[in-house]
Design an enzyme around this catalytic site. Sequence first.
Site, PDB file in Angstrom:
ATOM      1  N   LYS A  58     -14.815  -2.392   2.388  1.00 39.37           N
ATOM      2  CA  LYS A  58     -13.628  -3.052   3.142  1.00 39.37           C
ATOM      3  C   LYS A  58     -12.635  -1.662   3.462  1.00 39.37           C
ATOM      4  CE  LYS A  58     -11.609  -3.635  -1.500  1.00 39.37           C
ATOM      5  NZ  LYS A  58     -11.342  -4.794  -2.745  1.00 39.37           N
ATOM      6  N   TYR A 288      13.253  18.768   5.060  1.00 35.31           N
ATOM      7  CA  TYR A 288      14.501  18.070   5.402  1.00 35.31           C
ATOM      8  C   TYR A 288      14.996  17.811   4.023  1.00 35.31           C
ATOM      9  CZ  TYR A 288      12.443  16.808   9.758  1.00 35.31           C
ATOM     10  OH  TYR A 288      12.071  16.726  11.029  1.00 35.31           O
TER      11      TYR A 288
HETATM   12  C1  LIG Z   1     -12.372  -4.242  -3.877  1.00 31.63           C
HETATM   13  C2  LIG Z   1     -13.171  -4.999  -4.549  1.00 31.63           C
HETATM   14  C3  LIG Z   1     -14.129  -4.696  -5.401  1.00 31.63           C
HETATM   15  C4  LIG Z   1     -14.471  -3.208  -5.467  1.00 31.63           C
HETATM   16  O1  LIG Z   1     -13.366  -2.781  -6.537  1.00 31.63           O
HETATM   17  P1  LIG Z   1     -13.676  -1.283  -7.140  1.00 31.63           P
HETATM   18  O2  LIG Z   1     -12.730  -1.228  -8.285  1.00 31.63           O
HETATM   19  O3  LIG Z   1     -13.406  -0.256  -6.006  1.00 31.63           O
HETATM   20  O4  LIG Z   1     -14.989  -0.880  -7.561  1.00 31.63           O
HETATM   21  C5  LIG Z   1     -15.051  -5.513  -6.028  1.00 31.63           C
HETATM   22  N1  LIG Z   1     -14.734  -7.165  -5.760  1.00 31.63           N
HETATM   23  C6  LIG Z   1     -13.902  -7.453  -4.947  1.00 31.63           C
HETATM   24  C7  LIG Z   1     -13.627  -8.923  -5.090  1.00 31.63           C
HETATM   25  C8  LIG Z   1     -12.827  -6.543  -4.492  1.00 31.63           C
HETATM   26  O5  LIG Z   1     -11.940  -6.846  -3.637  1.00 31.63           O
END
Ligand SMILES: *Cc1c(COP(=O)(O)O)cnc(C)c1O
Length: 428
Positions: A58, A288
């Site tokens: 994702k 800044y």
């Molecule tokens: C993002 C996510 C993961 C992965 O989690 P990590 O801590 O990055 O391994 C797994 N399951 C779901 C439902 C997620 O949203």
Amino acid sequence: MTSETPTSPTVPHSQPVTAQDGAALPERAAIIDLAAIRHNVRRMAEIAAPAKVMAVVKADGYGHGALRTAQAALDGGASWLGTAHVSEALALRNAGIDAPLLAWLHTPNTDFTAAIEAGIDLGCSGWELEHIVAAARSVEHPARVHLKVDTGLGRNGSTVESWDQLIGEAIDYQDQGLLRVVGIFSHLAVADEPHRPETDHQLDVFREAIALAEDAGIDPEVRHLANTPATFTRPDAHFDLVRVGIGVYGLSPFADQRSDDLGLIPAMTLQTRVANCKAVPEGQGVSYGLHYKTKAPSTLALIPLGYADGVPRIATGGPVRLAGRTYPVVGRIAMDQMVVDLDAALDGAERLALVGTPAVLFGSGRDGGPLADDWAAAAGTINYEIVTRISGRVPRVYVDSEARPDVAPAEDGTEALRETETRQETDA
Ligand SMILES: *Cc1c(COP(=O)(O)O)cnc(C)c1O
């Protein structure tokens, strides 16, 4: 591939970059080592076995590029891919990825029809069921559904109280040939803090939810609960499939452990080149607000990365590796740039020589170079956010250090910039 001249201005994210000459690399780049991604997935697949691995890609592969990450993760032994949104999964499917894909975060506007047609598995927490079934009817094809139960995180997932009803409805629709319950899953809240008792409770609730579903006649292919931290610390949470995200990218989910401790290799190196280098007197204000003033006559190096590139503005003090040493950023981080104080009065020739020198904000940590973890500490956040927020203004450049292990990105960036024959291209 097209040729970029060394004098070309900013290379857009989508533009291919030649590997012929190190100088032709973009002047700011997030270099992604595909071999590191394969290694990390192999490592977690070994730990998880016999459970399978779902690589979570994702958010554009946590900033690494979803498609290239997905391909490398599959090469490393992942058998599933996961995204939050259907749109993210569709992009992968349309790019030719044919591995099982699961998307779990929907709204009533989600294109369930396109998902079913593309063979994308759908997480379902409750309300989605009617929408998914309507879409399945319209395309005359059963949906593949993973029922999600909230075992304690308090985000998505059916409450334990509604679980019975969701199971009943899903079985009815399954009997009508409108869907198949492929999976049952949940998500952990505190697995990155292994001592906390809530994970035990979530496991108990999950086992109960599975038992209820199976007693009612559901026969899922995959039960899945573990994220990256639980993959490392909770074998009892592996079930049939682990959903690993941050570990794929080589970063540690634990506050007290770094990549190395887990046998992971950070895949992203964020580097640029020094844009200016000049002598300044004692008391020179920097950036800044003039919140930093030099304590003695010194030399300032200008680093052309800023918050528009995704470097957090709050992260003053974050490390920059430059000519074999690591310096903290001084003064405010601006939209396009930041400054490091070299803490020495260099002569004109030395200053000129530093202009164009590679500068690395974070990378694999080899040679003691800085890590995304260090920037997370400077910004008061987690490494997840550091890599995920590197913006589209920074070209992603793909290298494969296994094809040429001798040209793996070095912490000072020199080898990555010099590398010539490694397979390398930017995200199309
Ligand atoms: C993002 C996510 C993961 C992965 O989690 P990590 O801590 O990055 O391994 C797994 N399951 C779901 C439902 C997620 O949203």
